[in-house]
Design an enzyme around this catalytic site. Structure first.
Site, PDB file in Angstrom:
ATOM      1  N   THR A 106       1.400  -6.751   8.810  1.00  0.00           N
ATOM      2  CA  THR A 106       0.713  -5.938   9.821  1.00  0.00           C
ATOM      3  C   THR A 106      -0.428  -6.694  10.479  1.00  0.00           C
ATOM      4  OG1 THR A 106       1.234  -3.908   8.650  1.00  0.00           O
ATOM      5  CG2 THR A 106      -0.633  -3.804  10.125  1.00  0.00           C
ATOM      6  N   ASP A 131       7.858  -9.296   8.089  1.00  0.00           N
ATOM      7  CA  ASP A 131       7.334  -8.093   7.456  1.00  0.00           C
ATOM      8  C   ASP A 131       7.548  -8.340   5.967  1.00  0.00           C
ATOM      9  OD1 ASP A 131       7.405  -5.489   6.136  1.00  0.00           O
ATOM     10  OD2 ASP A 131       7.339  -4.644   8.147  1.00  0.00           O
ATOM     11  N   SER A 132       6.535  -8.136   5.155  1.00  0.00           N
ATOM     12  CA  SER A 132       6.656  -8.571   3.752  1.00  0.00           C
ATOM     13  C   SER A 132       7.664  -7.750   2.964  1.00  0.00           C
ATOM     14  CB  SER A 132       5.290  -8.581   3.062  1.00  0.00           C
ATOM     15  OG  SER A 132       4.898  -7.288   2.683  1.00  0.00           O
ATOM     16  N   THR A 162       0.968  -6.363   3.368  1.00  0.00           N
ATOM     17  CA  THR A 162       0.406  -5.726   2.164  1.00  0.00           C
ATOM     18  C   THR A 162       1.488  -5.156   1.243  1.00  0.00           C
ATOM     19  OG1 THR A 162       0.156  -3.625   3.342  1.00  0.00           O
ATOM     20  CG2 THR A 162      -1.756  -5.091   3.304  1.00  0.00           C
ATOM     21  N   ASP A 163       2.653  -4.810   1.800  1.00  0.00           N
ATOM     22  CA  ASP A 163       3.652  -4.091   0.989  1.00  0.00           C
ATOM     23  C   ASP A 163       4.043  -4.848  -0.280  1.00  0.00           C
ATOM     24  OD1 ASP A 163       3.685  -1.954   2.699  1.00  0.00           O
ATOM     25  OD2 ASP A 163       5.476  -2.574   3.789  1.00  0.00           O
ATOM     26  N   GLN A 201       4.230   3.426 -16.435  1.00  0.00           N
ATOM     27  CA  GLN A 201       4.200   3.976 -15.073  1.00  0.00           C
ATOM     28  C   GLN A 201       2.763   4.235 -14.618  1.00  0.00           C
ATOM     29  OE1 GLN A 201       6.717   7.488 -14.909  1.00  0.00           O
ATOM     30  NE2 GLN A 201       8.459   6.356 -15.747  1.00  0.00           N
ATOM     31  N   CYS A 202       1.842   4.302 -15.587  1.00  0.00           N
ATOM     32  CA  CYS A 202       0.431   4.508 -15.241  1.00  0.00           C
ATOM     33  C   CYS A 202      -0.150   3.179 -14.751  1.00  0.00           C
ATOM     34  CB  CYS A 202      -0.385   4.938 -16.455  1.00  0.00           C
ATOM     35  SG  CYS A 202       0.172   6.465 -17.176  1.00  0.00           S
TER      36      CYS A 202
HETATM   37  N1  ASP Z   1       5.124  -3.621   6.317  1.00  0.00           N
HETATM   38  C1  ASP Z   1       3.930  -4.433   6.371  1.00  0.00           C
HETATM   39  C2  ASP Z   1       4.157  -5.670   5.530  1.00  0.00           C
HETATM   40  O1  ASP Z   1       4.041  -5.609   4.339  1.00  0.00           O
HETATM   41  C3  ASP Z   1       2.754  -3.663   5.888  1.00  0.00           C
HETATM   42  C4  ASP Z   1       1.439  -4.407   5.939  1.00  0.00           C
HETATM   43  O2  ASP Z   1       1.341  -5.585   6.192  1.00  0.00           O
HETATM   44  O3  ASP Z   1       0.415  -3.758   5.700  1.00  0.00           O
HETATM   45  O4  ASP Z   1       4.479  -6.701   6.067  1.00  0.00           O
END
Ligand code: ASP
Length: 354
Positions: free
Chosen positions: A29, A72-73, A104-105, A290-291
């Protein structure tokens, strides 16, 4: 093979820079822009530089390696990890620090993978990104990037303060293999429940020195992974046929099992038998919780007591992201299963408590 472009950022004081940095732009992003159909899609790095003119006035030498096709990650793959790792390894002696711009993903997976690939660090590798693209007025990209650059170039007595793979996001510096993306619509996207922040940035950047790894003198690079792993999340009413088909996938070599609380699972005989049959066939099963906070303790409850007998290993307080990438990394080393079982439960680069 990833194709890339090198962009040399000419900074105003480049003749006598305080430090030299290599920035690797992979996408996410951070640098995205809206395309004709109204969706966010990755954009090239020149677009980024235009939006952060301050970059040119830093007292640093900055080189940028930009993926020719930023991703896109969600599409990140082992070959991207290898490309990032190789760029760092090849340039390790030439720069004081490294910043990886990443979506971020899957940032926590990539940070974990890089921590296993690049052990014995004496220099920082800081991953960062953004929740809102750099072109938008309220973007968090600018602050995340500029502070990541500051941290990656920070030294004390001539040595880097952070000899680790980290994620810097929204004022927090987290150990990469302890971090998880926990929020998708908040600037504070990442947390590290089981390990303290390595730094917090406000007016000053306060480093939490006691929690930072000791620097090493020799970089040990290894980029072998085996992706024949899977993630298995337990839920109430899980059916026997689900377990049977899951653990009988022919290529499967390792499973991260996300259990309840401190490592609990159903303890019906059919459930435990399926796990035992899988481990008897040589599948490595690693139990994580899972926590987000806390750790797996086999035997704390009756419902986890028999997991050891089924050959399931405790992942302690490892994140799922660290567990999956560590399993891929160890299976990729082409050693026998006993070696993998032995190594997976031992901390190697700060990813779990001893
Ligand atoms: N879909 C994006 C990614 O991971 C989300 C992000 O970067 O915040 O590339």
């Amino acid at each position: 093979m990833i194709s890339y472009e090198v962009v040399d950022l000419v900074t105003s004081k480049a003749s006598n820079p305080k430090a030299s940095l290599l920035v690797i732009y992979t996408g996410g992003t951070f640098g995205m822009a809206y395309n004709e159909s109204g969706s966010l899609a990755p954009f090239n790095f020149n677009h980024v530089i235009d939006k952060i003119p301050e970059l040119k006035s830093l007292d640093l030498k900055i080189t940028v390696i930009s993926f020719s096709q930023p991703v896109d990650s969600s599409n990140i793959h082992i070959h991207h990890w290898k490309a990032i790792g190789n760029f760092i390894k090849e340039n390790y002696d030439l720069y004081d620090g490294f910043v990886v711009l990443h979506g971020t993903d899957t940032m926590a997976y990539s940070a974990s993978a890089l921590s296993f690939m690049l052990q014995g660090l004496s220099k920082p590798i800081i991953l960062t990104g953004a929740q809102i693209p750099i072109g938008s007025a309220r973007s968090d990209a600018r602050d995340n990037f500029l502070t990541a650059i500051e941290i990656a170039s920070a030294k004390e007595n001539g040595k880097s303060i952070i000899p680790e793979v980290c994620i810097y996001f929204n004022h927090q510096l987290l150990r990469g293999n302890r971090a998880q993306k926990v929020r998708s619509s908040h600037f504070a996207a990442f947390e590290s429940e089981n390990y303290p922040n390595l730094a917090v940035s406000g007016v000053f950047i306060e480093y939490n020195r006691l929690s930072i790894l000791e620097p090493s003198t020799k970089l040990n690079y290894n980029d072998h992974f085996d992706a024949n792993v899977a993630l298995f999340k337990i839920f109430p009413n899980i059916q026997e046929y689900v377990l049977e088909s899951f653990f009988n996938m022919p290529q499967l070599k390792g499973v991260v099992m996300e259990s309840y609380g401190s490592g609990n699972t159903p303890n019906y005989p059919w459930f435990l038998n399926n796990l035992k049959q899988a481990t008897d066939r040589g599948i490595v099963i690693l139990n994580v919780s899972q926590c987000n906070g806390g750790k797996v303790i086999h035997g704390r409850y009756e419902t986890s007591k028999k997991l050891n007998d089924s050959g399931v290993l405790s992942g302690g307080d490892m994140t799922t992201e660290a567990a999956i990438t560590k399993l891929m990394f160890l299976l990729g080393q082409d050693k026998n299963i006993d070696w993998v079982r032995e190594k997976i439960v031992i901390p190697s680069c700060g990813e779990m408590s001893g």
